[in-house]
Design an enzyme around this catalytic site. Structure first.
Site, PDB file in Angstrom:
ATOM      1  N   LYS A 239       0.664 -11.930  -2.468  1.00  0.00           N
ATOM      2  CA  LYS A 239       1.637 -11.640  -3.706  1.00  0.00           C
ATOM      3  C   LYS A 239       2.799 -11.295  -3.045  1.00  0.00           C
ATOM      4  CE  LYS A 239       2.247  -7.596  -3.926  1.00  0.00           C
ATOM      5  NZ  LYS A 239       2.562  -6.514  -3.712  1.00  0.00           N
TER       6      LYS A 239
ATOM      7  N   ASN B 164       0.714  -1.228   0.104  1.00  0.00           N
ATOM      8  CA  ASN B 164      -0.044  -0.209  -0.228  1.00  0.00           C
ATOM      9  C   ASN B 164       1.160   1.197  -0.098  1.00  0.00           C
ATOM     10  OD1 ASN B 164      -1.832  -1.943   1.626  1.00  0.00           O
ATOM     11  ND2 ASN B 164      -3.312  -0.816   0.270  1.00  0.00           N
TER      12      ASN B 164
END
Ligand code: SF4
Length: 235
Positions: free
Chosen positions: A128, A40
């Protein structure tokens, strides 16, 4: 699906070129912590946080003695400081208590699925992040799927999935030989430059000729033409 991924990879390589792969084999734990920091946020901030952290410690063992609040302030430039500090501390503590040493060497002989399974047992490590460790450090032929890769492969029509993790597992058997790095890196670039979440630049996109979504966006190429494109694949 294999033919479709081969075609996508080939078109992207023709357009963007072959992305450079770091020949070095970085320590998997360095990559894992770097990837946790990159969640993020952008590359610049995560790299800065990683450098800050490395400049404050002589080895990952030092994290064990560090207060979580101190760790949080060292990496705060990457955002989500508390969450990332907890994930890193938890990871280091677990490696020490379960394996006796702070290392991911135990993954060396694990196959891709097993390595993903082991890495995702750590709190804050998702598929991921785990697949980035496999690709960038262990040099496995995998294609990490973030929101860009997930969005593009769904728009093109290669998969119909509702999360990046499901996309990763849907395509993992079909990654063209030794092209995981090029496919991942070029899809990421396509997602940043052309296949934007809103208002994708379909008319300029190197994948326009094979993309089902562009049909809606541009209202020109027929579905039949696109299917023919794959059927007549001459890779
Ligand atoms: S044609 Fe449009 S929707 Fe399809 S991959 Fe390219 S930018 Fe994305």
């Amino acid at each position: 699906m294999k033919k479709e991924l081969e075609k996508i990879n080939s078109l992207l390589k023709n357009y963007f070129g072959i992305p450079k792969l770091n020949k070095r084999t970085p320590n998997p734990l360095d990559i894992l912590i770097g990837t946790i920091l990159s969640q993020n946020t952008n590359d610049k901030n995560s790299f800065k946080a990683y450098q800050n952290l490395k400049s404050k410690i002589s080895s990952w063992d030092d994290i064990l003695k560090m207060r979580t609040s101190t760790l949080e302030s060292i990496i705060k430039v990457a955002g989500l400081g508390k969450q990332k500090a907890n994930s890193i501390k938890n990871l280091i503590k677990n490696l020490k208590s379960v394996n006796g040493k702070i290392s991911l060497d135990f993954l060396k002989n694990a196959d891709d699925d097993k390595a993903i399974e082991e890495l995702t047992k750590f709190k804050g490590v998702g598929v991921k992040t785990a697949s980035c460790v496999l690709l960038f450090s262990m040099k496995r032929n995998v294609c990490p799927v973030d929101t860009h890769v997930h969005r593009i492969l769904n728009r093109i029509g290669v998969v119909k999935t509702n999360s990046p993790d499901k996309t990763y597992f849907a395509i993992k058997e079909f990654i063209p030989g030794n092209n995981g790095h090029s496919l991942h890196t070029n899809l990421l670039r396509l997602g940043r430059e052309f296949c934007l979440p809103k208002n994708p630049k379909c008319s300029l996109c190197p994948l326009e000729s094979i993309c089902h979504y562009s049909e809606k966006n541009l209202g020109k190429t027929t579905l039949k033409q696109k299917n023919d494109f794959f059927l007549l694949d001459k890779i």
